[in-house]
Design a protein around this motif. Sequence first.
Motif, PDB file in Angstrom:
ATOM      1  N   TRP A 171      -0.962 -25.985  -2.231  1.00 23.51           N
ATOM      2  CA  TRP A 171      -1.975 -26.337  -1.357  1.00 23.51           C
ATOM      3  C   TRP A 171      -2.851 -25.478  -1.601  1.00 23.51           C
ATOM      4  O   TRP A 171      -3.067 -24.267  -1.333  1.00 23.51           O
ATOM      5  N   ALA A 172      -4.225 -25.250  -1.935  1.00 26.86           N
ATOM      6  CA  ALA A 172      -5.346 -24.115  -1.807  1.00 26.86           C
ATOM      7  C   ALA A 172      -4.735 -23.074  -2.388  1.00 26.86           C
ATOM      8  O   ALA A 172      -4.754 -21.611  -1.788  1.00 26.86           O
ATOM      9  N   ALA A 173      -3.673 -23.054  -3.431  1.00 24.40           N
ATOM     10  CA  ALA A 173      -3.356 -21.344  -3.489  1.00 24.40           C
ATOM     11  C   ALA A 173      -4.232 -20.797  -4.887  1.00 24.40           C
ATOM     12  O   ALA A 173      -4.544 -19.893  -4.975  1.00 24.40           O
ATOM     13  N   GLU A 174      -5.798 -21.610  -4.897  1.00 22.62           N
ATOM     14  CA  GLU A 174      -6.866 -20.619  -5.726  1.00 22.62           C
ATOM     15  C   GLU A 174      -7.909 -19.335  -4.039  1.00 22.62           C
ATOM     16  O   GLU A 174      -8.609 -18.453  -4.880  1.00 22.62           O
ATOM     17  N   HIS A 175      -7.581 -20.657  -3.464  1.00 24.27           N
ATOM     18  CA  HIS A 175      -7.203 -18.814  -2.310  1.00 24.27           C
ATOM     19  C   HIS A 175      -6.519 -17.740  -1.400  1.00 24.27           C
ATOM     20  O   HIS A 175      -7.382 -17.633  -0.271  1.00 24.27           O
ATOM     21  N   TYR A 176      -6.042 -17.316  -2.096  1.00 21.30           N
ATOM     22  CA  TYR A 176      -5.029 -16.498  -1.603  1.00 21.30           C
ATOM     23  C   TYR A 176      -5.631 -15.423  -2.821  1.00 21.30           C
ATOM     24  O   TYR A 176      -6.087 -15.112  -4.117  1.00 21.30           O
ATOM     25  N   ILE A 227      -5.620  -8.556  -7.063  1.00 17.78           N
ATOM     26  CA  ILE A 227      -7.125  -8.824  -6.645  1.00 17.78           C
ATOM     27  C   ILE A 227      -7.484  -9.791  -5.305  1.00 17.78           C
ATOM     28  O   ILE A 227      -6.803 -10.383  -5.287  1.00 17.78           O
ATOM     29  N   SER A 228      -8.299  -9.368  -5.149  1.00 17.99           N
ATOM     30  CA  SER A 228      -9.606 -10.369  -3.979  1.00 17.99           C
ATOM     31  C   SER A 228      -9.040 -11.765  -4.383  1.00 17.99           C
ATOM     32  O   SER A 228      -9.558 -11.928  -5.628  1.00 17.99           O
ATOM     33  N   ASP A 249      -5.643 -14.086   2.938  1.00 16.91           N
ATOM     34  CA  ASP A 249      -6.157 -13.258   2.760  1.00 16.91           C
ATOM     35  C   ASP A 249      -7.692 -13.602   1.516  1.00 16.91           C
ATOM     36  O   ASP A 249      -7.470 -13.677   0.867  1.00 16.91           O
ATOM     37  N   ASP A 250      -8.831 -13.001   1.988  1.00 21.94           N
ATOM     38  CA  ASP A 250      -9.912 -12.738   1.482  1.00 21.94           C
ATOM     39  C   ASP A 250      -9.748 -11.659   0.318  1.00 21.94           C
ATOM     40  O   ASP A 250     -10.074 -11.669  -0.559  1.00 21.94           O
ATOM     41  N   TYR A 251      -9.498 -10.903   0.656  1.00 19.22           N
ATOM     42  CA  TYR A 251      -9.598  -9.139   0.768  1.00 19.22           C
ATOM     43  C   TYR A 251      -7.836  -9.160  -0.134  1.00 19.22           C
ATOM     44  O   TYR A 251      -7.128  -9.371   1.142  1.00 19.22           O
ATOM     45  N   TYR A 252      -7.670  -8.139  -1.065  1.00 18.14           N
ATOM     46  CA  TYR A 252      -6.253  -7.594  -1.318  1.00 18.14           C
ATOM     47  C   TYR A 252      -5.858  -6.949  -0.437  1.00 18.14           C
ATOM     48  O   TYR A 252      -6.667  -6.236   0.041  1.00 18.14           O
ATOM     49  N   SER A 253      -4.475  -6.694  -0.131  1.00 19.16           N
ATOM     50  CA  SER A 253      -3.718  -5.191   0.385  1.00 19.16           C
ATOM     51  C   SER A 253      -2.783  -4.657  -0.545  1.00 19.16           C
ATOM     52  O   SER A 253      -2.424  -5.722  -1.202  1.00 19.16           O
ATOM     53  N   ASP A 254      -2.317  -3.655  -0.551  1.00 17.92           N
ATOM     54  CA  ASP A 254      -1.391  -2.678  -0.979  1.00 17.92           C
ATOM     55  C   ASP A 254      -0.410  -2.460  -0.211  1.00 17.92           C
ATOM     56  O   ASP A 254       0.723  -2.558  -0.479  1.00 17.92           O
ATOM     57  N   ASP A 292       2.676 -13.453   1.686  1.00 20.90           N
ATOM     58  CA  ASP A 292       3.642 -14.104   2.279  1.00 20.90           C
ATOM     59  C   ASP A 292       4.323 -15.413   1.590  1.00 20.90           C
ATOM     60  O   ASP A 292       5.705 -15.342   2.229  1.00 20.90           O
ATOM     61  N   TYR A 293       4.216 -14.839   0.827  1.00 19.33           N
ATOM     62  CA  TYR A 293       5.168 -15.919  -0.887  1.00 19.33           C
ATOM     63  C   TYR A 293       4.818 -15.192  -2.347  1.00 19.33           C
ATOM     64  O   TYR A 293       3.919 -14.288  -2.611  1.00 19.33           O
ATOM     65  N   TRP A 294       6.283 -15.193  -2.012  1.00 17.11           N
ATOM     66  CA  TRP A 294       6.718 -14.283  -3.775  1.00 17.11           C
ATOM     67  C   TRP A 294       7.051 -15.428  -4.370  1.00 17.11           C
ATOM     68  O   TRP A 294       8.279 -16.598  -4.520  1.00 17.11           O
ATOM     69  N   GLY A 295       6.918 -14.559  -6.063  1.00 18.76           N
ATOM     70  CA  GLY A 295       7.816 -15.557  -7.138  1.00 18.76           C
ATOM     71  C   GLY A 295       8.930 -14.450  -7.222  1.00 18.76           C
ATOM     72  O   GLY A 295       9.066 -13.693  -7.696  1.00 18.76           O
ATOM     73  N   HIS A 296      10.100 -14.747  -8.461  1.00 15.62           N
ATOM     74  CA  HIS A 296      10.912 -14.575  -9.401  1.00 15.62           C
ATOM     75  C   HIS A 296      10.431 -13.865  -9.912  1.00 15.62           C
ATOM     76  O   HIS A 296       9.183 -14.084 -10.690  1.00 15.62           O
ATOM     77  N   GLY A 297      10.533 -12.313 -10.292  1.00 12.93           N
ATOM     78  CA  GLY A 297      10.143 -11.088 -11.086  1.00 12.93           C
ATOM     79  C   GLY A 297      10.332 -11.412 -12.323  1.00 12.93           C
ATOM     80  O   GLY A 297      11.124 -12.548 -13.121  1.00 12.93           O
ATOM     81  N   THR A 298      10.036 -10.675 -13.503  1.00  8.51           N
ATOM     82  CA  THR A 298      10.570 -11.014 -14.767  1.00  8.51           C
ATOM     83  C   THR A 298      10.595  -9.338 -15.652  1.00  8.51           C
ATOM     84  O   THR A 298       9.333  -8.471 -15.112  1.00  8.51           O
ATOM     85  N   LEU A 299      10.912  -9.611 -16.064  1.00  8.44           N
ATOM     86  CA  LEU A 299      11.705  -7.924 -16.494  1.00  8.44           C
ATOM     87  C   LEU A 299      10.603  -7.027 -17.346  1.00  8.44           C
ATOM     88  O   LEU A 299      10.141  -7.503 -18.850  1.00  8.44           O
TER      89      LEU A 299
END
Length: 128
Positions: free
Chosen positions: A26-31, A50-51, A105-110, A116-123
């Motif tokens: 839901w609304a993934a394109e707004h993250y 990227i924002s 958020d609308d703008y990126y952060s470091d 809020d959400y994390w995927g599994h990593g890739t090595l």
Amino acid sequence: VQLQASGGGLVQPGGSLRLSCAASGWAAEHYAIGWFRQAPGKEREWVSSISNSDGSAGYADSVKGRFTISRDYAKNTVNLQTVYLQMNSLKPEDTAVYYCAAAEDDYYSDSISQYDYWGHGTLVTVSS
């Protein structure tokens, strides 16, 4: 929001890889989307983000000039975006598990805490 990172692998120093992060839901394109990495024995660190609002992007000093982040909104598809991390001139110190994350958020952060959400990593392994 679900995140799926892919594209990792073994590459020689000086080589290139492109990581992909598919963000759906839901609304993934707004993250705002960020890439982080964690090397063995080290803390997770920010790589690039990227924002959502204006496409502005930021990079850690260690990858600036070598990595490029970009995003693609699937045509005629809502709730989906793909963010890429093009990695050139790879160094052994780039070896890590790379994670993508989404921030509402609308703008990126470091800052890791903003995501809020994390995927599994890739090595990613950079070695001769």
